[in-house]
Design a protein around this motif. Structure first.
Motif, PDB file in Angstrom:
ATOM      1  N   ARG A 115      48.782  45.701  32.215  1.00  0.00           N
ATOM      2  CA  ARG A 115      48.253  46.418  31.058  1.00  0.00           C
ATOM      3  C   ARG A 115      47.434  45.456  30.178  1.00  0.00           C
ATOM      4  NH1 ARG A 115      53.379  50.258  29.138  1.00  0.00           N
ATOM      5  NH2 ARG A 115      53.649  51.313  31.172  1.00  0.00           N
ATOM      6  N   MET A 116      46.858  45.987  29.136  1.00  0.00           N
ATOM      7  CA  MET A 116      46.011  45.217  28.214  1.00  0.00           C
ATOM      8  C   MET A 116      44.907  44.477  28.971  1.00  0.00           C
ATOM      9  SD  MET A 116      48.736  43.733  25.432  1.00  0.00           S
ATOM     10  CE  MET A 116      49.459  42.589  26.587  1.00  0.00           C
ATOM     11  N   LYS A 117      44.194  45.191  29.831  1.00  0.00           N
ATOM     12  CA  LYS A 117      43.150  44.588  30.654  1.00  0.00           C
ATOM     13  C   LYS A 117      42.024  44.015  29.792  1.00  0.00           C
ATOM     14  CE  LYS A 117      44.080  47.846  34.419  1.00  0.00           C
ATOM     15  NZ  LYS A 117      44.784  46.896  35.293  1.00  0.00           N
ATOM     16  N   VAL A 118      41.689  44.718  28.714  1.00  0.00           N
ATOM     17  CA  VAL A 118      40.618  44.243  27.846  1.00  0.00           C
ATOM     18  C   VAL A 118      40.993  42.908  27.212  1.00  0.00           C
ATOM     19  CG1 VAL A 118      39.241  44.757  25.810  1.00  0.00           C
ATOM     20  CG2 VAL A 118      39.832  46.587  27.404  1.00  0.00           C
ATOM     21  N   SER A 123      41.198  40.537  40.589  1.00  0.00           N
ATOM     22  CA  SER A 123      42.061  41.467  41.335  1.00  0.00           C
ATOM     23  C   SER A 123      43.426  41.594  40.682  1.00  0.00           C
ATOM     24  CB  SER A 123      42.206  40.993  42.783  1.00  0.00           C
ATOM     25  OG  SER A 123      40.949  40.890  43.421  1.00  0.00           O
ATOM     26  N   LEU A 124      43.951  40.480  40.162  1.00  0.00           N
ATOM     27  CA  LEU A 124      45.260  40.513  39.516  1.00  0.00           C
ATOM     28  C   LEU A 124      45.216  41.353  38.240  1.00  0.00           C
ATOM     29  CD1 LEU A 124      48.153  39.382  39.680  1.00  0.00           C
ATOM     30  CD2 LEU A 124      47.388  37.461  38.293  1.00  0.00           C
ATOM     31  N   ILE A 125      44.205  41.162  37.433  1.00  0.00           N
ATOM     32  CA  ILE A 125      44.086  41.928  36.189  1.00  0.00           C
ATOM     33  C   ILE A 125      43.810  43.397  36.487  1.00  0.00           C
ATOM     34  CG2 ILE A 125      42.750  42.175  34.054  1.00  0.00           C
ATOM     35  CD1 ILE A 125      42.184  39.180  34.197  1.00  0.00           C
ATOM     36  N   HIS A 126      43.094  43.669  37.582  1.00  0.00           N
ATOM     37  CA  HIS A 126      42.752  45.052  37.932  1.00  0.00           C
ATOM     38  C   HIS A 126      43.935  45.821  38.507  1.00  0.00           C
ATOM     39  CE1 HIS A 126      40.043  48.315  38.936  1.00  0.00           C
ATOM     40  NE2 HIS A 126      40.493  48.319  40.183  1.00  0.00           N
ATOM     41  N   ALA A 127      44.992  45.107  38.875  1.00  0.00           N
ATOM     42  CA  ALA A 127      46.159  45.784  39.460  1.00  0.00           C
ATOM     43  C   ALA A 127      46.726  46.827  38.501  1.00  0.00           C
ATOM     44  CB  ALA A 127      47.219  44.753  39.832  1.00  0.00           C
ATOM     45  N   ARG A 128      47.359  47.860  39.065  1.00  0.00           N
ATOM     46  CA  ARG A 128      47.844  48.979  38.267  1.00  0.00           C
ATOM     47  C   ARG A 128      48.939  48.564  37.294  1.00  0.00           C
ATOM     48  NH1 ARG A 128      48.404  54.049  42.557  1.00  0.00           N
ATOM     49  NH2 ARG A 128      46.170  54.219  43.091  1.00  0.00           N
TER      50      ARG A 128
END
Length: 315
Positions: A120-123, A112-117
């Protein structure tokens, strides 16, 4: 003319369901034959041999007899004065009770934290969290042995001493609870990335309209997470929990590479105890008996999950 055609079609024999099923199986058999042979050779045959060995006083030396002893191996497992099997059974269930909730919570939280708007740099983050999964168990075990080394030279002891949380270094592998904490942290750090990647993929499938409707109703971020995110993740949560539970029952490298069952076999789990009894003490009959009981235990848990959890309505 139409009547003649209709009469011709009615005279054609109808294929039975059995015939249709056999025809379909024969059509796909060449494609699944290799898999079936592999299962028979590497799964079914070893299982049958293991059950057979569990009723024998098995001797590994070639040319020697392995007399039939019946249920004696099973009795010896429970009559052990050191209660090694019962301790391993307790630790196995304890591993499930401790690691599964923590692993699940961390997977949902980090995903959920990484998916937040604003992130950045999710990958990149997804790769970093998944990296321990593809790293060798031996490499990670050596890392944790260094981190939790005894004395003030160990990294964890050094940090805790300098922060004032400890007055003297902890001998992590010399005490039951500290050794178990090492094993749990090892397992969670090594496997949590799998749940993070699964949940990140699931979060991308939640419609944005639901969050926009919640915003219009004035819902707080916490309320949106509890009322929108978690219910929409329920099908994935069932899948993740089933896999986490089965994985926690299969502890072996977590124990073998960190504590080797010490101190005094107090951190043994069933898979590591089977390995030790078979290949260190050469008690193959007792090890096979433990394997049979472990298999029945896993089958019972899996069957319960499939009948009780797997058939629940997801929406």
């Amino acid at each position: 003319m139409a009547q003649a055609i209709g009469s011709d079609n009615s005279k054609q024999p109808r294929k039975s369901r059995l015939t249709i099923g056999l025809t379909q199986w024969l059509n796909v058999l060449p494609f699944v034959a290799i898999g079936i042979v592999g299962v028979l050779v590497f799964v079914v045959y070893p299982m049958i041999q293991n059950v057979k060995v569990s009723f024998q006083e098995f001797n590994i030396l070639p040319g020697t007899r392995s007399p039939w002893v019946g249920w004696d191996n099973y009795k010896d497992v429970f009559d052990d004065p050191n209660r090694k099997f019962l301790i391993a059974l307790k630790n196995t269930f304890l591993n499930v009770a401790v690691t599964v909730p923590i692993n699940w919570f961390l997977a949902v939280f980090f995903a959920s934290l990484i998916h937040a708007r604003f992130v950045r740099m999710k990958v990149t983050f997804r790769t970093l969290y998944y990296l321990p999964i593809v790293t060798s168990w031996i490499v990670v075990a050596l890392l944790f042995k260094y981190l939790f080394a005894d004395g003030s030279g160990g990294f964890v002891n050094y940090v805790l001493l300098n922060l004032g949380f400890l007055s003297e270094p902890i001998a992590w592998k010399s005490h039951y609870w500290s050794a178990m904490i090492m094993i749990w942290l090892f397992h969670i750090w090594k496997t949590v990335g799998w749940g993070v990647v699964i949940y990140m993929a699931a979060l991308q499938g939640i419609p944005r309209d639901l969050y926009e409707a919640a915003d219009m109703d004035g819902a707080s971020p916490t309320r949106k997470f509890l009322r929108v995110t978690l219910p929409m993740l329920r099908p994935i949560t069932l899948f993740v929990l089933i896999n986490l539970i089965n994985g926690a029952f299969g502890f072996f490298p977590q124990v073998y590479f960190i504590t080797a069952g010490g101190p005094m076999n107090q951190t043994q789990v069933i898979p590591s105890l089977i390995y030790m009894e078979a290949f260190k003490h050469f008690h193959f009959g007792e090890a096979a008996a433990m394997g049979v009981m472990m298999g029945l235990l896993v089958f019972t848990v899996t069957y319960y999950q499939m009948t009780k959890i797997g058939k629940q309505r997801l929406f």
